[in-house]
Motif scaffolding. Structure first.
Motif, short mmCIF file in Angstrom:
data_model
loop_
_atom_site.label_atom_id
_atom_site.label_comp_id
_atom_site.label_asym_id
_atom_site.label_seq_id
_atom_site.Cartn_x
_atom_site.Cartn_y
_atom_site.Cartn_z
N VAL A 7 0.81 -8.33 -3.36
CA VAL A 7 1.35 -7.03 -3.76
C VAL A 7 0.56 -5.97 -3.01
CG1 VAL A 7 1.57 -5.36 -5.65
CG2 VAL A 7 2.07 -7.78 -6.07
N VAL A 8 1.27 -5.05 -2.37
CA VAL A 8 0.65 -3.94 -1.66
C VAL A 8 0.86 -2.70 -2.52
CG1 VAL A 8 0.68 -2.49 0.41
CG2 VAL A 8 1.03 -4.98 0.60
N ALA A 9 -0.24 -2.05 -2.90
CA ALA A 9 -0.19 -0.85 -3.74
C ALA A 9 -0.86 0.30 -3.01
CB ALA A 9 -0.88 -1.12 -5.08
N ASP A 10 -0.05 1.22 -2.50
CA ASP A 10 -0.57 2.36 -1.76
C ASP A 10 0.41 3.51 -1.89
OD1 ASP A 10 -1.33 4.18 0.46
OD2 ASP A 10 -2.67 2.54 1.02
N ASP A 11 -0.09 4.71 -2.16
CA ASP A 11 0.80 5.84 -2.37
C ASP A 11 1.28 6.50 -1.09
OD1 ASP A 11 -1.61 7.00 -1.70
OD2 ASP A 11 -1.65 8.41 -3.37
N ASP A 12 0.70 6.14 0.04
CA ASP A 12 1.13 6.68 1.33
C ASP A 12 2.23 5.78 1.88
OD1 ASP A 12 1.07 6.63 4.36
OD2 ASP A 12 -0.20 8.37 3.97
N ASP A 13 3.45 6.33 2.00
CA ASP A 13 4.60 5.53 2.43
C ASP A 13 4.37 4.85 3.77
OD1 ASP A 13 5.99 6.30 0.15
OD2 ASP A 13 7.07 7.92 1.15
N MET A 14 3.81 5.58 4.72
CA MET A 14 3.60 5.00 6.05
C MET A 14 2.55 3.90 6.01
SD MET A 14 4.04 8.34 8.55
CE MET A 14 3.05 7.60 9.80
N ARG A 16 1.64 2.08 3.37
CA ARG A 16 2.19 0.96 2.61
C ARG A 16 3.14 0.13 3.49
NH1 ARG A 16 4.05 3.72 -1.20
NH2 ARG A 16 6.23 3.78 -0.59
N SER A 17 3.99 0.81 4.21
CA SER A 17 4.94 0.14 5.09
C SER A 17 4.22 -0.63 6.20
CB SER A 17 5.90 1.17 5.70
OG SER A 17 6.80 0.55 6.56
N ALA A 18 3.19 -0.03 6.78
CA ALA A 18 2.43 -0.70 7.84
C ALA A 18 1.72 -1.94 7.32
CB ALA A 18 1.41 0.27 8.45
N LEU A 19 1.10 -1.84 6.14
CA LEU A 19 0.43 -3.00 5.54
C LEU A 19 1.43 -4.12 5.28
CD1 LEU A 19 -1.91 -1.14 3.01
CD2 LEU A 19 -2.63 -2.30 5.11
N VAL A 20 2.57 -3.76 4.73
CA VAL A 20 3.61 -4.75 4.44
C VAL A 20 4.07 -5.42 5.73
CG1 VAL A 20 6.01 -5.02 3.68
CG2 VAL A 20 4.38 -3.73 2.27
N VAL A 32 5.36 -9.90 -1.96
CA VAL A 32 6.32 -10.03 -3.05
C VAL A 32 6.67 -8.69 -3.70
CG1 VAL A 32 5.74 -12.44 -3.52
CG2 VAL A 32 4.48 -10.61 -4.70
N ALA A 33 5.84 -7.67 -3.46
CA ALA A 33 6.13 -6.34 -3.99
C ALA A 33 5.28 -5.31 -3.26
CB ALA A 33 5.84 -6.27 -5.49
N ALA A 34 5.81 -4.10 -3.18
CA ALA A 34 5.08 -2.96 -2.62
C ALA A 34 5.33 -1.79 -3.56
CB ALA A 34 5.55 -2.66 -1.21
#
Length: 144
Positions: A7-14, A16-20, A32-34
């Motif tokens: 699960v990736v939990a980050d409030d910065d959209d960019m 979070r997307s990069a980590l995913v 499995v979730a972001a």
């Protein structure tokens, strides 16, 4: 080889997307979730049977409180890896004391993210921050 459910939990959209994207490109992980907030994070982790959480330190309902909630689960909880641009010794210590297994500095991860996450998932404690040695010295001194 086991595939880690993340699960990736980050409030910065960019971010979070990069980590995913980086983790999804590696066969060792299944994202499995972001999520953009720590609100309800333990439920998300349980519902998706995640064994690893990348947790933004400064997002809403994130940080040490979220790490504590996740790692204090009776069944042991997931491996929590803090991810933050804030790399001060105090913040690193807060996250370690809250149960984080790793602390990774945003902006310094590059292509090493999957390997760092895999190492934490396998039980290693990793501090990939410039203040790591000061944090360890402080922890050791406080144990005396």
């Amino acid at each position: 080889m086991a595939v880690h459910r993340v699960v990736v939990a980050d409030d910065d959209d960019m971010m979070r997307s990069a980590l995913v994207d980086v983790l999804r490109a590696d066969h060792r992980f299944q994202v499995v979730a972001a999520v953009a907030t720590g609100r309800g994070l333990p439920d998300v982790v349980a519902r998706h049977q995640a064994d690893v959480v990348l947790l933004d330190v400064r997002m809403e309902e994130g940080g040490p409180d979220a790490a504590r909630r996740l790692t204090s689960a009776p069944e042991g909880g997931p491996v929590v890896i803090a991810v933050s641009a804030e790399v001060g010794t105090v913040r690193v210590l807060e996250m370690l004391r809250a149960g984080a297994t790793g602390y990774l500095a945003k902006g310094r991860l590059g292509g090493s993210l999957p390997d760092l996450v895999a190492r934490c998932a396998q039980g290693e404690v990793l501090l990939a921050v410039p203040t790591a040695s000061a944090a360890v010295r402080h922890l050791l001194a406080s144990d005396r």
